[in-house]
Design a protein around this motif. Structure first.
Motif, PDB file in Angstrom:
ATOM      1  N   VAL A 119      15.748  47.692 -34.520  1.00 57.77           N
ATOM      2  CA  VAL A 119      14.988  46.522 -34.056  1.00 57.77           C
ATOM      3  C   VAL A 119      15.154  46.340 -32.551  1.00 57.77           C
ATOM      4  O   VAL A 119      14.183  46.092 -31.819  1.00 57.77           O
ATOM      5  N   THR A 120      16.379  46.461 -32.057  1.00 60.28           N
ATOM      6  CA  THR A 120      16.636  46.305 -30.624  1.00 60.28           C
ATOM      7  C   THR A 120      15.880  47.356 -29.816  1.00 60.28           C
ATOM      8  O   THR A 120      15.312  47.056 -28.752  1.00 60.28           O
ATOM      9  N   ARG A 127       9.212  44.802 -24.688  1.00 57.67           N
ATOM     10  CA  ARG A 127       9.396  43.881 -23.559  1.00 57.67           C
ATOM     11  C   ARG A 127       9.231  44.570 -22.208  1.00 57.67           C
ATOM     12  O   ARG A 127       9.158  43.898 -21.179  1.00 57.67           O
ATOM     13  N   SER A 128       9.145  45.901 -22.230  1.00 62.24           N
ATOM     14  CA  SER A 128       9.021  46.647 -20.976  1.00 62.24           C
ATOM     15  C   SER A 128       7.571  46.898 -20.576  1.00 62.24           C
ATOM     16  O   SER A 128       7.308  47.420 -19.495  1.00 62.24           O
ATOM     17  N   ILE A 155       7.699  41.069 -35.075  1.00 62.83           N
ATOM     18  CA  ILE A 155       6.399  40.492 -34.728  1.00 62.83           C
ATOM     19  C   ILE A 155       6.523  39.251 -33.845  1.00 62.83           C
ATOM     20  O   ILE A 155       5.507  38.697 -33.406  1.00 62.83           O
ATOM     21  N   LYS A 156       7.747  38.847 -33.529  1.00 65.71           N
ATOM     22  CA  LYS A 156       7.916  37.804 -32.519  1.00 65.71           C
ATOM     23  C   LYS A 156       7.535  38.333 -31.134  1.00 65.71           C
ATOM     24  O   LYS A 156       7.286  37.543 -30.217  1.00 65.71           O
ATOM     25  N   GLU A 157       7.518  39.664 -31.006  1.00 67.80           N
ATOM     26  CA  GLU A 157       7.005  40.283 -29.770  1.00 67.80           C
ATOM     27  C   GLU A 157       5.490  40.383 -29.911  1.00 67.80           C
ATOM     28  O   GLU A 157       4.981  41.080 -30.797  1.00 67.80           O
ATOM     29  N   ARG A 183      -1.511  39.212 -39.127  1.00 61.82           N
ATOM     30  CA  ARG A 183      -0.660  39.310 -37.935  1.00 61.82           C
ATOM     31  C   ARG A 183      -0.226  40.744 -37.664  1.00 61.82           C
ATOM     32  O   ARG A 183      -0.073  41.151 -36.505  1.00 61.82           O
ATOM     33  N   LEU A 184      -0.039  41.517 -38.718  1.00 64.01           N
ATOM     34  CA  LEU A 184       0.375  42.909 -38.570  1.00 64.01           C
ATOM     35  C   LEU A 184      -0.682  43.805 -39.198  1.00 64.01           C
ATOM     36  O   LEU A 184      -0.868  43.815 -40.410  1.00 64.01           O
TER      37      LEU A 184
END
Length: 309
Positions: A119-120, A127-128, A155-157, A183-184
């Protein structure tokens, strides 16, 4: 252009000359065939694209060439399958700078990351870049499953928008739809579950044999979405022996032989892959020959109206 995450998206092969360089001339022939057949996007640098053998410069060349060929008619998606998070971020940012429309991202390569690490990894890539992302979920081949609970976090991203669903569990299409709604977006990544996944509600199909048979693949998708199931099924039944060439360790060699048979590719691969030999080559050629000889006449399919969601 915005990525719709729907329709047929070929994971295209990379074309090489006999002396091992990129064959951009034949590559263009194939990409133009895909666009003419009605695909909605082109995915570069996946397994079929022999990504592990490509240099960074070659990937950039293929991306720029594809953008030039398609002229904004379809989305161009670059695959990310790197060994480190740092390298994955660099590829994502370079792809964005070079004009890619989106990314397909595999889990960490050569290391079986746990759920938290996976996940990370995806979060840091997302985020990049501002590019929209499709997560490739293929635990069969890559040993890491992206579970629904993991997607709940991912999916918070906002730019994580789709999943290439390759678990081989057809019920997973429904599970994803039930849990996340629209959403996905869900694109099937298994050729031999292509029609089944569409009928279960998949938004699209990341396909392999489309590289050799683009019109037939898009016709199945379009007919199914238009509710013309019998016509889609007839084509799919013809197609299945060919589609099974995709679920094989030598899928690249198999599909490149099929591209030769339909005139839109060569069989040249990059070592350590080698062209098929002996009895296995004859077996694959027989399937391809029989498929080409019985190739169905397609109905007009490009302008059909979708009725299946």
């Amino acid at each position: 252009m915005a990525v719709s995450w729907s329709g047929v998206m070929p994971a295209v092969t990379t074309k090489f000359t006999k002396d091992g360089k990129l064959d951009l001339e034949m590559f263009q022939v194939n990409i133009e065939a895909q666009v003419s057949a009605g695909v909605s996007g082109i995915i570069l640098g996946g397994t079929l694209g022999e990504a592990s053998t490509l240099t960074t410069e070659e990937k950039e060349t293929l991306l720029k060439k594809t953008l030039e060929i398609v002229e904004g008619k379809v989305s161009v998606i670059l695959n990310i399958a790197e060994q480190t998070t740092q390298d994955a971020i660099k590829v994502a940012q370079t792809a964005e700078a070079n004009g890619a429309n989106g990314l397909m991202v595999l889990p960490p390569m050569r290391y079986k990351a746990n759920d938290y690490e996976t996940v990370t990894y995806f979060q840091e890539i997302a985020r990049s870049t501002k590019l929209p992302i499709m997560i490739y979920n293929n635990p069969i081949d890559y040993g890491i499953e992206v579970t629904l609970d993991m997607f709940e976090t991912l999916i918070k991203e906002e730019n994580i928008q789709a999943v290439k669903e390759s678990t081989r569990d057809i019920s997973n299409v429904t599970r994803i739809r039930n849990r996340f709604g629209d959403r996905l977006k869900v694109l099937t990544g298994v050729d031999t579950l292509g029609l089944e996944s569409i009928l279960m509600g998949a938004d699209g199909w990341v396909a392999g044999l489309v590289c050799a048979f683009p019109a037939e693949t898009v016709a199945i998708y379009k007919l199914a979405k238009a509710g013309r199931i019998k016509e889609a099924l007839d084509i799919y039944r013809w197609f299945l022996p060919l589609l099974e060439l995709d679920i094989n360790p030598q899928l690249v060699q198999n599909i490149k032989l099929a591209e030769v048979a339909t005139g839109i590719g060569t069989e040249t691969v990059r070592a350590p892959r080698l062209p098929l030999q002996g009895a296995e080559r004859e077996r694959v050629l027989k399937i391809i020959k029989e498929g080409v000889a019985s190739r169905p006449v397609l109905p007009e399919y490009l302008n059909l109206t979708e009725v299946l969601a």
